[in-house]
Enzyme design. Structure first.
Site, PDB file in Angstrom:
ATOM      1  N   CYS A  50       1.291  45.911  -8.388  1.00 38.30           N
ATOM      2  CA  CYS A  50       1.668  45.048  -7.263  1.00 38.30           C
ATOM      3  C   CYS A  50       1.866  45.842  -5.977  1.00 38.30           C
ATOM      4  O   CYS A  50       1.793  45.280  -4.879  1.00 38.30           O
ATOM      5  CB  CYS A  50       2.939  44.268  -7.599  1.00 38.30           C
ATOM      6  SG  CYS A  50       4.353  45.308  -8.017  1.00 38.30           S
ATOM      7  N   GLU A 114      11.502  55.381  -9.931  1.00 36.74           N
ATOM      8  CA  GLU A 114      11.368  54.333 -10.953  1.00 36.74           C
ATOM      9  C   GLU A 114      10.390  54.767 -12.032  1.00 36.74           C
ATOM     10  O   GLU A 114       9.461  55.534 -11.786  1.00 36.74           O
ATOM     11  CB  GLU A 114      10.953  53.007 -10.300  1.00 36.74           C
ATOM     12  CG  GLU A 114       9.652  53.052  -9.507  1.00 36.74           C
ATOM     13  CD  GLU A 114       8.463  52.565 -10.306  1.00 36.74           C
ATOM     14  OE1 GLU A 114       8.651  52.206 -11.481  1.00 36.74           O
ATOM     15  OE2 GLU A 114       7.351  52.574  -9.757  1.00 36.74           O
ATOM     16  N   GLY A 189      22.256  30.468  -6.889  1.00 38.50           N
ATOM     17  CA  GLY A 189      21.075  30.633  -6.049  1.00 38.50           C
ATOM     18  C   GLY A 189      19.831  30.724  -6.908  1.00 38.50           C
ATOM     19  O   GLY A 189      19.903  31.035  -8.106  1.00 38.50           O
ATOM     20  N   GLU A 192      14.685  35.010  -4.485  1.00 34.06           N
ATOM     21  CA  GLU A 192      14.181  36.280  -5.020  1.00 34.06           C
ATOM     22  C   GLU A 192      15.310  37.183  -5.510  1.00 34.06           C
ATOM     23  O   GLU A 192      15.230  37.748  -6.601  1.00 34.06           O
ATOM     24  CB  GLU A 192      13.368  37.009  -3.943  1.00 34.06           C
ATOM     25  CG  GLU A 192      12.760  38.325  -4.436  1.00 34.06           C
ATOM     26  CD  GLU A 192      11.985  39.048  -3.352  1.00 34.06           C
ATOM     27  OE1 GLU A 192      11.512  40.162  -3.615  1.00 34.06           O
ATOM     28  OE2 GLU A 192      11.872  38.502  -2.226  1.00 34.06           O
ATOM     29  N   MET A 193      16.375  37.342  -4.713  1.00 39.24           N
ATOM     30  CA  MET A 193      17.486  38.200  -5.113  1.00 39.24           C
ATOM     31  C   MET A 193      18.174  37.657  -6.358  1.00 39.24           C
ATOM     32  O   MET A 193      18.610  38.425  -7.228  1.00 39.24           O
ATOM     33  CB  MET A 193      18.491  38.343  -3.968  1.00 39.24           C
ATOM     34  CG  MET A 193      17.983  39.180  -2.808  1.00 39.24           C
ATOM     35  SD  MET A 193      17.596  40.881  -3.302  1.00 39.24           S
ATOM     36  CE  MET A 193      19.236  41.492  -3.640  1.00 39.24           C
TER      37      MET A 193
END
Length: 448
Positions: A50, A114, A189, A192-193
């Site tokens: 990505c 990462e 919520g 995205e977060m």
């Protein structure tokens, strides 16, 4: 032969462009084959994630190879060659090796250090290998890069410190509870977060998670995607009575969790701890709640402090890993330099052993009465003489590998001993011709 890497990544292209230059998983094998059949390409590996699409290739000429790779990418994604040039960076030789090592070890990632990229590099290499587009050089280099990255992560713990807000939120919860597996969590919520926080909670072992949102359809969609529960925002007070962890990330303009709400449910919670983590701006959770016993309230500033401290730790680890890269490049170059010598040494040994075999045949004809034991003794000693005679020439040949004029001197070496060794470049070209035929045959068979 030359090593070249062409990379489209988060530094060279924004996400809108990167979205347009990503190979689907089911198209990668054919992409490897198409590139391999292209002029100038001797070996290739394609990495597509990505955040980056990269082509690693062994080419016979740098300029020709670079052009054909850029043309391949342009045709694959419907761009002009100049567009690909503008959105990519090109590394050649040692810089290309360094790039591969940095990418594999996570030093070139958006999230420094990462580990996901290591698995992606490994998968890309294995796919190329199974497709038949790697050869002697990449089979060695990619294994070296993967081994280096594993060692770097094990020795520096670069990936052990959270550097994303959503991950840091879960790390804060761990500081309070230790293991989280048996805990109940609420995600407020559905953006995205919130999804990133949900994924990190799942990764920590929690399975009892409820998504709540003002728009119930969005909560339902996110919950279904990750197989967790959902509820209406109006149910939040009841859910808080049994929850252990709450992570909130909405765009609300007023507090979703208030002091009054927590004081009301605190009576029913007895002494159970509740961790409230507010990653929204403006804040979703009213400040001052931490004054209530066993209620831990963290906001983005608390998380930022943890993230900043952890990032500094990662940067120190990254510096340590970077210092090791020149040694890896040197080791690769040493190995490459030996590629031209090995066929010469092999040809010299083969000629010497052929002479020994002819000598033994002559002895057998002239001394037919030799016993098997006597014959073995003679054979052993003639081979020993040959090995002693070859010792110094082989040593000299190996030393030529690091000489700036190694090709010329190795050619002279072959003339002196009247031997002929195939150069690695010719071997790679022959290997490619053979593999291209295999690929063509495979496609015909698949079509039929």
């Amino acid at each position: 032969m030359h090593f070249i890497a062409i990379s489209i990544n988060h530094r060279t292209a924004d996400v809108a462009l990167r979205e347009q230059v990503t190979f689907r998983d089911d198209a990668l094998r054919i992409a490897h084959e198409d590139l391999y059949e292209t002029k100038s390409i001797l070996e290739n590996v394609i990495l597509s994630t990505c955040n980056r699409t990269e082509v690693y290739a062994v080419v016979d000429q740098i300029h020709t190879g670079r052009y054909y790779i850029q043309r391949f990418l342009a045709r694959a994604f419907g761009f002009e060659v100049d567009d690909i040039k503008a959105m990519s960076e090109v590394k050649v030789g040692d810089e290309a090796v360094e790039h591969l090592l940095r990418v594999t070890s996570g030093l070139d990632s958006i999230v420094l250090g990462e580990t996901q990229i290591l698995g992606q590099i490994r998968d890309a290499f294995f796919l190329a290998q199974s497709t038949g587009t790697t050869g002697t050089i990449f089979n060695h280099l990619f294994k070296q890069a993967i081994t280096f990255a594993k060692r770097a992560h094990n020795e520096t713990d670069i990936a052990d410190n959270a550097v994303s807000v959503s991950y840091a939120a879960v790390e804060l919860a761990k500081k309070v509870f230790g293991k989280l597996k048996s805990k109940q969590a609420i995600i407020i919520g559905a953006g995205e977060m919130s999804e990133l926080s949900l994924l990190n909670l799942l990764g920590s072992g929690i399975t009892d998670i409820t998504v709540v949102n003002r728009t119930i359809e969005n909560a339902m969609k996110l919950a279904a995607k990750h197989q967790v529960k959902y509820d209406e925002l109006s149910s939040l007070p009841n859910l808080l009575e049994s929850a252990d962890i709450v992570i909130s990330s909405t765009s609300a303009q007023s507090y979703i969790i208030t002091n009054e709400m927590i004081e009301r449910i605190a009576e029913n919670r007895k002494q159970d701890s509740l961790v409230l983590i507010d990653i929204a701006v403006p804040r979703d959770i009213e400040p001052g709640i931490s004054a209530i016993t066993n209620i831990f309230n963290y906001d983005v500033d608390d998380l930022k402090g943890l993230v900043d401290a952890n990032l500094r730790e990662r940067q120190l680890a990254a510096a340590t890993i970077s210092e090791q890269i020149p040694t890896e490049i040197h080791a690769h170059n040493e190995w490459i330099s030996m590629l031209g010598v090995v066929p010469v040494i092999r040809a010299l040994r083969e000629k010497a052993m052929a002479i020994q075999a002819e000598t033994m045949d002559s002895i057998d004809r002239k001394l037919p009465g030799l016993s098997e034991r006597e014959r073995k003794i003679i054979s052993k000693h003639t081979k020993s003489i040959i090995n002693q005679m070859l010792k110094d020439p082989i040593k000299q040949a190996k030393e030529l590998s690091s000489d700036k004029k190694s090709n010329e001197k190795l050619e002279l070496f072959q003339n002196i001993f009247d031997i002929e060794a195939e150069c690695p470049h010719e071997q790679a070209k022959q290997q490619k011709e053979s593999k291209v035929k295999e690929i063509s045959a495979r496609r015909i068979f698949s079509f039929e």
